[in-house]
Design a protein around this motif. Structure first.
Motif, PDB file in Angstrom:
ATOM      1  N   GLY A 125       0.816  -1.207   0.000  1.00  0.00           N
ATOM      2  CA  GLY A 125       0.000   0.000   0.000  1.00  0.00           C
ATOM      3  C   GLY A 125       0.850   1.258   0.000  1.00  0.00           C
ATOM      4  O   GLY A 125       0.556   2.231  -0.707  1.00  0.00           O
ATOM      5  N   GLN A 137      -7.449   2.410   4.793  1.00  0.00           N
ATOM      6  CA  GLN A 137      -7.804   2.778   3.434  1.00  0.00           C
ATOM      7  C   GLN A 137      -8.406   1.601   2.673  1.00  0.00           C
ATOM      8  O   GLN A 137      -9.283   1.779   1.830  1.00  0.00           O
ATOM      9  CB  GLN A 137      -6.583   3.354   2.728  1.00  0.00           C
ATOM     10  N   TRP A 175      -2.440   1.866   5.722  1.00  0.00           N
ATOM     11  CA  TRP A 175      -3.026   1.265   4.528  1.00  0.00           C
ATOM     12  C   TRP A 175      -4.293   0.491   4.858  1.00  0.00           C
ATOM     13  O   TRP A 175      -5.273   0.527   4.115  1.00  0.00           O
ATOM     14  CB  TRP A 175      -2.001   0.362   3.868  1.00  0.00           C
ATOM     15  N   ARG A 214       1.275   4.216  -2.948  1.00  0.00           N
ATOM     16  CA  ARG A 214       1.121   5.647  -2.657  1.00  0.00           C
ATOM     17  C   ARG A 214       2.335   6.428  -3.150  1.00  0.00           C
ATOM     18  O   ARG A 214       2.194   7.488  -3.777  1.00  0.00           O
ATOM     19  CB  ARG A 214       0.926   5.854  -1.156  1.00  0.00           C
TER      20      ARG A 214
END
Length: 212
Positions: free
Chosen positions: A39, A172, A169, A43
């Protein structure tokens, strides 16, 4: 267990107020550092390509291309997804105007179904929940979650962490998955639900019924 919520806590029937208030969890069992790294790597890669993400990713606000990439990672990681949605139109009048009650009832309905399924006696369950952006004068989300978790820790240790969504992460993942489930529930288009999210959904609970 990473947790997030969706929808507002306003009184139903008012323009702009959501029909449902929902909460959901993404569960990774055991060590999952590699998934967290994946994750973070995504990003960073998005930033390298010019996508500014100072506050992380948020399904409601992200572009279609960013959603494509995030959902692809979630599909590969295969977390367990569970969601509970309360249809506010069927709420008891005493609940409709009390945000604290609605929030706690949603999480209680969710936890009582999920906790025993993802943990057993003697286990340690980390509940990492997104902080709620609302006035402390209206509602203390940490206190509400602590009360809910405290009702299920007789034979297992439940560690509550209330963190900003952009800090991890896992939150999210919960946000993205919950967004897709909500769109499915409301019969709104979501091209990722059937292929990327539905295979990982273990439960979709609507204890107060659904909007017709």
């Amino acid at each position: 267990m990473y947790a997030d919520e969706t929808g507002d806590m306003g009184v139903p029937g008012i323009s702009g107020v959501s029909r449902y208030f929902g909460c959901g969890t993404a569960v990774f069992r055991g060590e999952h550092g590699e998934r967290i790294w994946q994750g973070l790597r995504l990003r960073c890669d998005l930033e390298r390509r010019g996508v500014s993400l100072p506050k992380g990713r948020h399904a409601k606000d992200d572009s279609q291309s960013t959603r494509d990439e995030v959902f692809d990672v979630i599909k590969d990681q295969r977390p367990r997804i569970d969601a509970t949605f309360l249809y506010k139109g069927n709420a008891h009048p005493s609940v409709r105007e009390r945000q604290q009650w609605l929030y706690k009832l949603a999480w209680f309905s969710h936890f009582r179904q999920i906790v025993s399924q993802v943990s057993g006696p003697g286990d340690t369950l980390y509940v990492i929940a997104a902080s709620l952006t609302t006035s402390r004068k209206v509602m203390n989300a940490r206190e509400a979650l602590r009360d809910v978790c405290g009702q299920f820790d007789a034979d297992r240790e439940i560690v509550l962490c209330v963190w900003d969504a952009q800090s991890t992460w896992g939150i999210q993942v919960a946000d993205y998955s919950l967004w897709a489930v909500q769109r499915h529930l409301e019969n709104r288009p979501c091209k990722w639900f059937e292929s990327h999210v539905k295979p990982n959904v273990r439960s979709l609970l609507t204890p107060w019924g659904r909007h017709e």
